[in-house]
Each structure stands twice: as structure tokens, then as C-alpha cells.
Scaffold this active site. Structure first.
Site, PDB file in Angstrom:
ATOM      1  N   GLU A  26      -5.338  -8.478  -0.441  1.00 14.77           N
ATOM      2  CA  GLU A  26      -6.055  -8.186   0.814  1.00 14.77           C
ATOM      3  C   GLU A  26      -7.523  -8.009   0.471  1.00 14.77           C
ATOM      4  O   GLU A  26      -7.881  -7.059  -0.234  1.00 14.77           O
ATOM      5  CB  GLU A  26      -5.515  -6.927   1.505  1.00 14.77           C
ATOM      6  CG  GLU A  26      -4.165  -7.140   2.152  1.00 14.77           C
ATOM      7  CD  GLU A  26      -3.707  -5.971   3.026  1.00 14.77           C
ATOM      8  OE1 GLU A  26      -4.572  -5.305   3.639  1.00 14.77           O
ATOM      9  OE2 GLU A  26      -2.494  -5.728   3.065  1.00 14.77           O
ATOM     10  N   GLU A  65       0.826  -1.233   0.000  1.00 17.54           N
ATOM     11  CA  GLU A  65       0.000   0.000   0.000  1.00 17.54           C
ATOM     12  C   GLU A  65       0.851   1.272   0.000  1.00 17.54           C
ATOM     13  O   GLU A  65       0.681   2.139   0.867  1.00 17.54           O
ATOM     14  CB  GLU A  65      -0.969  -0.014   1.199  1.00 17.54           C
ATOM     15  CG  GLU A  65      -1.961  -1.160   1.131  1.00 17.54           C
ATOM     16  CD  GLU A  65      -3.079  -1.091   2.158  1.00 17.54           C
ATOM     17  OE1 GLU A  65      -3.011  -0.288   3.102  1.00 17.54           O
ATOM     18  OE2 GLU A  65      -4.054  -1.870   1.997  1.00 17.54           O
TER      19      GLU A  65
HETATM   20  O1  AHR Z   1      -5.040  -6.089   7.011  1.00 12.52           O
HETATM   21  C1  AHR Z   1      -4.957  -4.947   7.799  1.00 12.52           C
HETATM   22  C2  AHR Z   1      -4.261  -3.792   7.113  1.00 12.52           C
HETATM   23  O2  AHR Z   1      -5.054  -3.344   6.045  1.00 12.52           O
HETATM   24  C3  AHR Z   1      -2.943  -4.102   6.437  1.00 12.52           C
HETATM   25  O3  AHR Z   1      -1.887  -4.009   7.317  1.00 12.52           O
HETATM   26  C4  AHR Z   1      -2.844  -3.023   5.417  1.00 12.52           C
HETATM   27  O4  AHR Z   1      -2.089  -3.415   4.293  1.00 12.52           O
HETATM   28  C5  AHR Z   1      -4.265  -2.674   5.084  1.00 12.52           C
HETATM   29  O5  AHR Z   1      -4.497  -1.311   5.155  1.00 12.52           O
END
Ligand code: AHR
Length: 498
Positions: A291, A172
Site C-alpha cells: 500500500e 495491518e
Molecule cells: O487503502 C485504504 C486503507 O488504508 C486500507 O484499507 C488499509 O489497509 C490502510 O489503512
């Protein structure tokens, strides 16, 4: 209500890459400490890892786990996690404002992943670190021996290389919350150089470059295009991240959120292919949705956390029945896009927005979302078939023309069976669901299982697990048609023998 899905043996979307059923484990909250690792626990193995948690991870059948972050990654020195455990430094983790002890590091995690039968999708820090640390960790993990870093691995107990195939280039990196966040050009350059030398160390690895942190980012789309301009020739996948929540407490709208996921995927595919066209390239960049999950139940509690604790309970969403239904819709959406989504990681795996929860010193238990994921990861393999679906639709706050039934059909050649996953989004009506299986000789229904009949807010707890699949009866075969009644608000898995 009636719905009819038509598939044909000859018309396929793609073969499923098993990594679509991946997950993610970050050094944060209680994911590692008191999650997978709790030396004092009565089920702890000789290395301090909980056997009860291992058993649940195996049950979930996760083929690959992204590690060690997440936001944590962008301040992490991988070298802190190797060598004698007693000499490892304790560090401030600025991402989650906690203290990391480094008791668990590279070797411990690799061993654990091996024991649960998962590969590791290793991420390199491109926040505070760069090209040098990235090439060194690949040498440490994947080079046979006879060099500084590979010999250090051997000295630390791993004679054979770990042979990690899939690597993420940071996390990110457009997020202002990210340690060492970057502009698209800054990130694109460093990612290209890191990727280049990582592949020089080991040409067999595959690399995931960061897309923007979400479709809501103001940088979305231009970020992806710029980053790919820099990295196209060096990387294999572009990442997507997205979390969902029923903040409006509107189930029709909530269960439609997979339509948003579908649009997000198609937008990112379009950007990848735009750069492909611009570069006159033969190469296709695929997607790593590394994610995805539901994340909102814990937000309010987490806003009150005291900083600098060791493994505090954060992001501990307790999922309910409607969350399991949305998770099912999201899984189906990933599968319908499996021609381009090759990797996906349910974020996360244990305690932190996770299907598996643990009580410190107590039991490990399954959340509602555990079950659709498990059924898909166990049974949803081989080839996704193209389909046409004739189904009534509805409008809601954020989406128009949402089909009442979200479904996908998979042909498993090896097992000689058809698998249908379907969610009925309608709260009021049973759906008479027909799947016409053109080109197949179907013989019998192997299994019809459903999750339905609960209050939408029903959760599982460490004491009891009411929300779970149960056998359903109402399905039959008529010629080449599968005919099933799917209940209001239900997740369904139907396996048909050929
Ligand atoms: O999964 C939780 C968080 O969400 C992770 O650390 C991050 O990559 C995202 O913002």
C-alpha cells in the site's frame, strides 16, 4: 543548475520484478460498486463490469492487483462471495461502516482481472478468521479438483484452478482500527500456521506477511522482528504501507517525502536481515510495499460520513500536479530499491485514492497521478542500474540534504534501450541534466516526454485532462552522454536507443 548522473552497464541494482507496478482494489467506497462494476452503465459488459474502466486499467498496465482489502479483509468471509449471486448475504462492513452486498466476489473478480490482464494478489482474513479459512480458500482457488472446495469452484463455473501465486496473510494486523487486531506474537503465530498449511495445499504459492501498518506506529521495528521470528521459514515477503500528504502546504517538504520512503524501505530491509543473521538462514525475505500512495485530500470530508451506506464516495482524493510529481519521486524510489522491493501496490486503483475515477452513469477519467505511473509501468522494465549523482541539495522541515533531482536509469535489454525517469524538485530553476552511460553505445533519443508547467494545485476533472505528458524537445546525445534540460517542477521520461 547542473546535475550529473553516471551509470555503468556492468553495475546493476537488480532486475525489476514487474509486480513492482501492482495496484490494489478493496471492497470499499466506490472502488467495486460504480467503480469497476456498474450493471446499468452504458458500457457494462454481460457481467455488469464497465468496459470504459477496463480500458483505463489496461492502459495503466497493472500486472497484479491486491484484493479484496485492506481493512475490509479483516471482517470478510470469502465464502459470502461465491455461488449464486442472488443468494449471497448482505453484511455490515465494520471497517468502513458500510454495507457490502457481495454481488461481486471471487469468481467475478478473477474474471475481471483476467480480462484486464492482471494477476491477483489474494489476501486471507486473519482478523476474524484463521488457519481453516485460509487453507480452504487456497484449496478452492488452486487445487485441481476432486475435493470439497475445489469441486465447489468447478460447480461455480471455474473448471480450471485460478492458480493464484501471491497471497497476503491478513492486513495491518497491529492497527487498533483493524477488526481482530493482534499483538506481534499473536499475529506471528497465526500467520506462521496459516502460511504453513497454505503451502501444504499449494507449495507453489508465495506469501506476504504483515509488517506494521506504518513507520509511525509505536510497534514499528519490534513488530517486524517478532513477526519474522515466528514466520521466517514460511513466508517470502514482508509488507510495508505508507501514505503521504501535503498537509503543511509546503511543496519543498512535500516533494522530499520520497526520502522518507527510502529510509523506511532501508530500515525494513535491515530488520529482515537482522532476523536472517539471527537465524543463520540462507533465505532472504524481500519486501512487498503493498500500500503506497498520496492520501489526505479527502480526510476532512470523510470524517462527516453517515454510517451504513452502500458504496458511498469515500477516500475520493482528487489529485493535483504536485501530487503527480511526488508520485513520480515515490516510483523512482521503489525502483532504486528493486533489489529488495519485489512487489508494490499503488493503493488503490479505482475511485478510492485512485489514478482512475468514474462518474456513476457517466465517464471514467484519468487523474494527474495516472500518467507517471502509466509511463513507468509501460516502459520501466528489465534492469535498474546503480548510479552516482552529483546534484545540489536542499534542507526542508522534515528532511536534510534532499537532492533537487530524483532520478533512476533502467536498461531494457529486450528492447535495447535506456529509460531515465527524473523529477526536478526545484520550482525556480531548469536543470542541465547529464547522464553518462558508460559501456553503452547510444544512438538516438526515442522519446522525451515531460509533465510540467502547471500550477501546483491544477487537477484533472471528468470534463478535462490538462495535466498529462507532452513531448519535450530539449535533449541530445553527445558521445556516451545524454544531455537534457529538465524544467522546474517536472516529471520526465527519456528513452534512449542503443
Ligand atoms: O487503502 C485504504 C486503507 O488504508 C486500507 O484499507 C488499509 O489497509 C490502510 O489503512
Amino acid at each position: 543548475m547542473k546535475a550529473k548522473m553516471t551509470v555503468n552497464k556492468a553495475f546493476i541494482i537488480s532486475k525489476i520484478d514487474p509486480r513492482i507496478y501492482g495496484s490494489f482494489l478493496e471492497h470499499m467506497g466506490r472502488a467495486v460498486y460504480t467503480g469497476i462494476y456498474e450493471p446499468g452503465h452504458k458500457t457494462a459488459d454481460k457481467n455488469g463490469f464497465r468496459e470504459d474502466v477496463k480500458a483505463l486499467v489496461k492502459e495503466l498496465n497493472v500486472p497484479i492487483i491486491r484484493y479484496p482489502g485492506g481493512n475490509f479483509l479483516s471482517g470478510y468471509n470469502w465464502e459470502d462471495g461465491v455461488g449464486e449471486i442472488g443468494s449471497r448475504p448482505k453484511r455490515l462492513d465494520l471497517a468502513w461502516k458500510t454495507v457490502e452486498t457481495n454481488e461481486v466476489g471471487l469468481h467475478e473478480f478473477m474474471n475481471w482481472a483476467n480480462e484486464v490482464g492482471s494477476e491477483v494478489n489474494m489476501a486471507v482474513n486473519l482478523g476474524t478468521r484463521g488457519v481453516d479459512a485460509a487453507r480452504n480458500i487456497v484449496e478452492y482457488c488452486n487445487h485441481l479438483g476432486g475435493t470439497y472446495w475445489s469441486d465447489m469452484r468447478r460447480k461455480n463455473g471455474a473448471e480450471s484452478p485460478f492458480k493464484i501465486k501471491t497471497w497476503c496473510l491478513g492486513n495491518e494486523m497491529d492497527g487498533p482500527w483493524q477488526i481482530g487486531s493482534k499483538t506481534a506474537d499473536e499475529y506471528g503465530r497465526i500467520a506462521a500456521e496459516a502460511a504453513k498449511v497454505m503451502k501444504w495445499v499449494d507449495p507453489d504459492i508465495e506469501l506476504v506477511v504483515c509488517g506494521s501498518s506504518g513507520i509511525g506506529m509505536s510497534t514499528f521495528a519490534s513488530w517486524e522482528a517478532t513477526v519474522l521470528e515466528h514466520t521466517y521459514d514460511h513466508v517470502d515477503y514482508l509488507s510495508l504501507h505508507s501514505y503521504y500528504g501535503n498537509q503543511k502546504n509546503d511543496i519543498k517538504n512535500y516533494l522530499a517525502m520520497s526520502v522518507g520512503m527510502d529510509r523506511f524501505i532501508k530500515s525494513v530491509v535491515a530488520i529482515c536481515d537482522y532476523i536472517k543473521a539471527k537465524k543463520r538462514s540462507d533465505k532472504t525475505i524481500n519486501l512487498s510495499f503493498d500500500e503506497w500512495n498520496i492520501w489526505y485530500h479527502s480526510n476532512e470530508k470523510d470524517s462527516k460520513n453517515e454510517p451504513w451506506q452502500q458504496s458511498p464516495p469515500i477516500l475520493e482524493d482528487i489529485y493535483n500536479f504536485e501530487d503527480a510529481l511526488l508520485l513520480g519521486c515515490l516510483l523512482i524510489t521503489l525502483l532504486k530499491n528493486c533489489d529488495r522491493v519485489k512487489i508494490a501496490c499503488l493503493a488503490q486503483l479505482v475511485n478510492v485514492i485512485a489514478p482512475i475515477m468514474t462518474a456513476e452513469g457517466g465517464v471514467a477519467w484519468r487523474q494527474t497521478t495516472f500518467f507517471p505511473f502509466m509511463q513507468a509501468a509501460l516502459n520501466g522494465h528489465e534492469t535498474v542500474l546503480r548510479h552516482n549523482i552529483d546534484v545540489p541539495v536542499y534542507d526542508c522541515d522534515d528532511f536534510k540534504e534532499v537532492p533537487y533531482v530524483e532520478a533512476v536509469t533502467i536498461h531494457n535489454h529486450e528492447k535495447n534501450e535506456i529509460i531515465v525517469f527524473a523529477v526536478n524538485r526545484c520550482a525556480e530553476e531548469t536543470v542541465d541534466f547529464t547522464v553518462e552511460l558508460q559501456g553503452f553505445n547510444i544512438s538516438n533519443i526515442i522519446e522525451f516526454s515531460e509533465i510540467c508547467g502547471y500550477d501546483v494545485k491544477q487537477t484533472n476533472t471528468k470534463e478535462s485532462c490538462p495535466v498529462a505528458p507532452k513531448a519535450a524537445q530539449n535533449a541530445k546525445i553527445d558521445g556516451n552522454q545524454l544531455i537534457a534540460k529538465i524544467n522546474p517542477l517536472s516529471w520526465n521520461m527519456i528513452r534512449v536507443g542503443l
